[in-house]
Design an enzyme around this catalytic site. Structure first.
Site, PDB file in Angstrom:
ATOM      1  N   TYR A  80      42.270  40.116  45.127  1.00 37.67           N
ATOM      2  CA  TYR A  80      43.118  38.970  45.484  1.00 37.67           C
ATOM      3  C   TYR A  80      44.377  39.456  46.218  1.00 37.67           C
ATOM      4  CZ  TYR A  80      40.231  36.413  42.087  1.00 37.67           C
ATOM      5  OH  TYR A  80      39.188  35.855  41.393  1.00 37.67           O
ATOM      6  N   HIS A  81      44.172  40.242  47.257  1.00 40.38           N
ATOM      7  CA  HIS A  81      45.305  40.674  48.077  1.00 40.38           C
ATOM      8  C   HIS A  81      44.786  41.174  49.423  1.00 40.38           C
ATOM      9  CE1 HIS A  81      44.130  44.399  45.845  1.00 40.38           C
ATOM     10  NE2 HIS A  81      44.109  44.845  47.081  1.00 40.38           N
TER      11      HIS A  81
END
Ligand code: T46
Length: 135
Positions: A49-50
């Site tokens: 999630y980045h």
């Protein structure tokens, strides 16, 4: 360089097992400055999630099955890694998520830079804005 691509490594296989060598600037299109691995992840867990501003990486599933999602505002690509002979190159500026599909899956990562938290964008909306300004 494409923003992401699968790379097939060589395999030295005999009756004693298999060996896959990887060298920087050869199979890997950058100088390897860091190696880390992710393990002990329960099946069904998603990490990541980045995105990264500069970092280039190669992801290799050494064991088990891991689904990688690479997305931007307009794209959503899902790539299943389940073969230690195959690496997924990920260039800068791509949002990533790694879903561990099977227990005891191990993800090996070869990275072009040392760890630097300021290279991360950990919010998807911020990533979309950053990408719009830096593509
Ligand atoms: C990525 C995906 C594929 C360090 O101290 N040094 C390191 O080199 C790394 C990679 C992490 N850490 C620390 C930072 C956090 O406290 O380890 C902890 C877990 O890191 P993170 O939550 O960023 O882990 P993932 O699995 O979400 O992401 C990692 C990498 O950080 C990232 O660059 O692309 O794997």
């Amino acid at each position: 360089m494409k923003r992401f691509k699968l790379i097939e490594f060589s395999q030295h296989k005999d009756e004693y097992g298999s060996l896959t060598p990887i060298e920087e600037n050869k199979e890997v299109p950058f100088r390897i400055r860091r190696v880390y691995y992710i393990y002990d992840v329960d099946n069904g867990i998603t990490r990541g999630y980045h995105s990264h501003k500069k970092l280039e990486q190669i992801l290799i599933c050494l064991s088990g099955e891991i689904e990688i999602t690479l997305k931007s505002r307009d794209e959503n690509n899902k790539i299943l890694l389940d073969n230690p002979k195959v690496g997924l190159y990920i260039g800068p500026n791509l949002w990533r998520e790694m879903k561990f599909i099977r227990n005891n899956s191990i993800l090996l990562v070869l990275a072009s830079e040392l760890y630097d938290e300021s290279d991360y964008i950990r919010n998807f909306d911020d990533y979309v804005i950053y990408k719009g300004d830096n593509d």
